[in-house]
Motif scaffolding. Structure first.
Motif, mmCIF file in Angstrom:
data_model
loop_
_atom_site.group_PDB
_atom_site.id
_atom_site.type_symbol
_atom_site.label_atom_id
_atom_site.label_comp_id
_atom_site.label_asym_id
_atom_site.label_seq_id
_atom_site.Cartn_x
_atom_site.Cartn_y
_atom_site.Cartn_z
ATOM 1 N N ALA A 39 0.830 -1.204 0.000
ATOM 2 C CA ALA A 39 0.000 0.000 0.000
ATOM 3 C C ALA A 39 0.866 1.255 0.000
ATOM 4 N N GLY A 40 1.992 1.210 0.730
ATOM 5 C CA GLY A 40 2.915 2.338 0.698
ATOM 6 C C GLY A 40 3.481 2.577 -0.691
ATOM 7 N N LEU A 41 3.835 1.498 -1.383
ATOM 8 C CA LEU A 41 4.313 1.641 -2.756
ATOM 9 C C LEU A 41 3.210 2.170 -3.668
ATOM 10 N N ALA A 42 1.975 1.760 -3.405
ATOM 11 C CA ALA A 42 0.849 2.231 -4.226
ATOM 12 C C ALA A 42 0.653 3.735 -4.088
ATOM 13 N N THR A 43 0.923 4.285 -2.904
ATOM 14 C CA THR A 43 0.790 5.731 -2.741
ATOM 15 C C THR A 43 1.808 6.483 -3.593
ATOM 16 N N ILE A 44 2.965 5.878 -3.820
ATOM 17 C CA ILE A 44 3.959 6.514 -4.697
ATOM 18 C C ILE A 44 3.422 6.584 -6.121
ATOM 19 N N VAL A 45 2.819 5.495 -6.577
ATOM 20 C CA VAL A 45 2.209 5.503 -7.911
ATOM 21 C C VAL A 45 1.087 6.522 -7.976
ATOM 22 N N LEU A 46 0.300 6.614 -6.919
ATOM 23 C CA LEU A 46 -0.793 7.587 -6.887
ATOM 24 C C LEU A 46 -0.274 9.011 -7.028
ATOM 25 N N VAL A 47 0.811 9.309 -6.345
ATOM 26 C CA VAL A 47 1.356 10.669 -6.368
ATOM 27 C C VAL A 47 1.982 10.995 -7.709
ATOM 28 N N THR A 48 2.594 10.018 -8.363
ATOM 29 C CA THR A 48 3.387 10.299 -9.561
ATOM 30 C C THR A 48 2.665 10.014 -10.875
ATOM 31 N N CYS A 49 1.546 9.309 -10.834
ATOM 32 C CA CYS A 49 0.896 8.918 -12.087
ATOM 33 C C CYS A 49 -0.583 9.292 -12.173
ATOM 34 N N SER A 50 -1.148 9.836 -11.127
ATOM 35 C CA SER A 50 -2.560 10.205 -11.116
ATOM 36 C C SER A 50 -2.708 11.679 -11.503
ATOM 37 N N PRO A 51 -3.926 12.226 -11.485
ATOM 38 C CA PRO A 51 -4.095 13.663 -11.731
ATOM 39 C C PRO A 51 -3.291 14.546 -10.783
ATOM 40 N N LEU A 52 -2.916 14.003 -9.623
ATOM 41 C CA LEU A 52 -2.050 14.777 -8.731
ATOM 42 C C LEU A 52 -0.732 15.127 -9.415
ATOM 43 N N ALA A 53 -0.236 14.215 -10.241
ATOM 44 C CA ALA A 53 1.002 14.481 -10.964
ATOM 45 C C ALA A 53 0.769 15.383 -12.171
ATOM 46 N N VAL A 54 -0.409 15.294 -12.772
ATOM 47 C CA VAL A 54 -0.707 16.127 -13.937
ATOM 48 C C VAL A 54 -0.757 17.606 -13.564
ATOM 49 N N TYR A 55 -1.339 17.900 -12.397
ATOM 50 C CA TYR A 55 -1.544 19.288 -11.992
ATOM 51 C C TYR A 55 -0.596 19.731 -10.879
ATOM 52 N N ASP A 56 0.494 18.983 -10.650
ATOM 53 C CA ASP A 56 1.364 19.349 -9.536
ATOM 54 C C ASP A 56 2.196 20.602 -9.803
ATOM 55 N N THR A 57 2.285 21.039 -11.040
ATOM 56 C CA THR A 57 2.950 22.306 -11.335
ATOM 57 C C THR A 57 1.943 23.398 -11.706
ATOM 58 N N THR A 58 0.656 23.073 -11.574
ATOM 59 C CA THR A 58 -0.394 24.030 -11.913
ATOM 60 C C THR A 58 -1.014 24.659 -10.677
ATOM 61 N N HIS A 202 5.324 31.832 -11.810
ATOM 62 C CA HIS A 202 5.077 30.498 -12.376
ATOM 63 C C HIS A 202 3.595 30.166 -12.341
ATOM 64 N N TYR A 203 2.962 30.348 -11.176
ATOM 65 C CA TYR A 203 1.556 29.972 -11.057
ATOM 66 C C TYR A 203 0.644 30.896 -11.865
ATOM 67 N N ALA A 204 1.037 32.157 -12.032
ATOM 68 C CA ALA A 204 0.237 33.056 -12.864
ATOM 69 C C ALA A 204 0.259 32.601 -14.317
ATOM 70 N N ALA A 205 1.440 32.147 -14.781
ATOM 71 C CA ALA A 205 1.560 31.694 -16.161
ATOM 72 C C ALA A 205 0.934 30.315 -16.366
ATOM 73 N N ALA A 206 0.964 29.472 -15.335
ATOM 74 C CA ALA A 206 0.458 28.101 -15.472
ATOM 75 C C ALA A 206 -1.027 27.973 -15.163
ATOM 76 N N HIS A 207 -1.659 29.031 -14.678
ATOM 77 C CA HIS A 207 -3.066 28.938 -14.299
ATOM 78 C C HIS A 207 -3.924 28.591 -15.514
ATOM 79 N N PRO A 208 -4.751 27.537 -15.414
ATOM 80 C CA PRO A 208 -5.510 27.080 -16.589
ATOM 81 C C PRO A 208 -6.763 27.894 -16.886
ATOM 82 N N GLY A 209 -7.086 28.863 -16.071
ATOM 83 C CA GLY A 209 -8.295 29.646 -16.282
ATOM 84 C C GLY A 209 -9.478 29.147 -15.490
ATOM 85 N N TRP A 210 -9.309 28.059 -14.777
ATOM 86 C CA TRP A 210 -10.336 27.537 -13.888
ATOM 87 C C TRP A 210 -9.644 27.141 -12.575
ATOM 88 N N GLY A 211 -10.446 26.959 -11.557
ATOM 89 C CA GLY A 211 -9.863 26.637 -10.263
ATOM 90 C C GLY A 211 -9.589 27.887 -9.449
#
Length: 285
Positions: A39-58, A202-211
C-alpha cells in the motif's frame, strides 16, 4: 481524467514490490505487513501517475497533497511492512549482527535529531528558493521526493520500533515528538497562509483559467500542510499506542513468568511466615 506515467517512480515501485514479495514468500510472514508495504508503494504511484502528478505544477494545493503523502503516509505504510526485519531474516547472517548500533548510529537516531530530520525538509522546501526550483526541474523535484520519503521513513522507523533500531526510547518520547511535529505543521501553515505567494510568476503563467486564484490556492495548500499533516499523523499515533500496549503486555507476561520461576525455586515457607502478624513479630526480633 488526465493521467501521466512516471517511469523512474513506477520502475522503483515494481523493483521494491517484487523484492519484498519474493522475500516474504515461503516464510511465516504476517500478511498484514505485506499489505501495508505494498500500500505504501501504491501511494507513490498515486502521487506520480494520477491527476495529482498532472496538476502538480499548476496548483499549489496539489503539490501540498503530494508532500504530505510522501512525507507522512507513504513512509508510515512502508515502515509498517517491517522491510528491514524482512531483509535481515532473508540475508544469511555471518557472525553476530551488531552493525548499526554504534555511538554514531545512536546519535543520529537521537529523538531530537530524528525530529529535525522530519521537519527540516519541509521547512527548507517551502521557506527557501528550492520550491521554485522544483517547479522548473524534474530532476530536482524527483530528488526532493526521495528525500521526503527517506526522512519520513527514518522518523517512523525509529519511533515505531517494528524493525531493529540503534536505540530504544520510551514510547512517551515518541508521543511528545509527534506533538512537536504538530506545532511545526501549524507554524508552517500560518506562514504560508499569511505570507507572500510562492513562485507567483510560475503559477500566474500556469493557471488554466479555472480553479482557485493563486492566493486562494496557496491558502488551501497551507491548510493541507497544516491540517492534512496532523490528520495523516493520526494513524501513526494509533499504531504507536497499539505498539505501546503490546509491549506492556509482553513485559507483564515476562515479569509474571520470572516471578513464577522464582517462586517455584524458592524453599517452602514456614507456617508462621504466611501469617502477617507473626512474620512481622519475628522480623522485629
Amino acid at each position: 481524467m488526465p493521467l501521466t506515467f512516471d517511469v523512474p517512480a513506477v520502475g522503483c515501485v515494481l523493483v521494491l514490490g517484487t523484492l519484498y514479495v519474493r522475500a516474504a514468500r515461503g516464510r511465516t510472514w504476517p500478511p498484514g505487513r505485506t499489505t501495508a508495504f505494498l500500500a505504501g508503494l501504491a501511494t507513490i504511484v498515486l502521487v506520480t501517475c494520477s491527476p495529482l502528478a498532472v496538476y502538480d505544477t499548476t496548483f499549489f494545493w496539489v503539490r501540498a497533497v503530494q508532500t504530505i503523502t510522501l512525507l507522512m503516509i507513504t513512509p508510515l505504510l512502508l515502515v509498517l511492512g517491517a522491510p528491514i526485519r524482512l531483509l535481515l531474516d532473508t540475508v544469511p547472517a555471518r557472525g553476530p549482527r551488531r552493525h548499526g548500533r554504534g555511538p554514531v548510529a545512536r546519535a543520529l537516531t537521537f529523538p531530537p535529531v530524528v525530529t529535525v530530520v522530519l521537519v527540516a525538509p519541509v521547512l527548507v522546501l517551502y521557506l527557501t528558493p528550492l520550491y521554485d526550483v522544483t517547479l522548473r526541474s524534474a530532476v530536482v523535484d524527483g530528488l526532493v521526493r526521495v528525500v521526503l520519503v527517506a526522512a519520513g521513513f527514518v522518523y517512523f522507523w525509529t519511533r515505531l520500533g517494528l524493525d531493529p533500531t540503534p536505540r530504544e526510547d520510551p514510547h512517551l518520547v515518541s508521543v511528545w515528538i509527534a506533538f512537536t511535529e504538530v506545532i511545526f505543521d501549524g507554524a508552517l501553515g500560518l506562514v504560508l497562509w499569511l505570507g507572500p505567494l510562492l513562485a507567483p510568476a510560475h503559477y500566474a503563467a500556469a493557471h488554466p483559467g479555472w480553479g482557485p486564484d493563486p492566493r486562494t490556492d496557496q491558502i488551501i495548500g497551507a491548510g493541507v500542510l497544516w491540517i492534512g499533516g496532523d490528520v495523516a499523523g493520526l494513524p501513526f499515533i494509533a499504531a504507536l499506542f497499539v505498539r505501546w500496549a503490546r509491549d506492556d503486555e509482553r513485559r507483564a507476561k515476562r515479569i509474571d513468568a520470572q516471578l513464577d520461576e522464582e517462586a517455584a525455586s524458592a524453599p517452602p515457607a514456614l507456617w508462621w511466615e504466611s501469617d502477617p502478624a507473626l512474620a512481622e513479630r519475628f522480623r522485629r526480633r
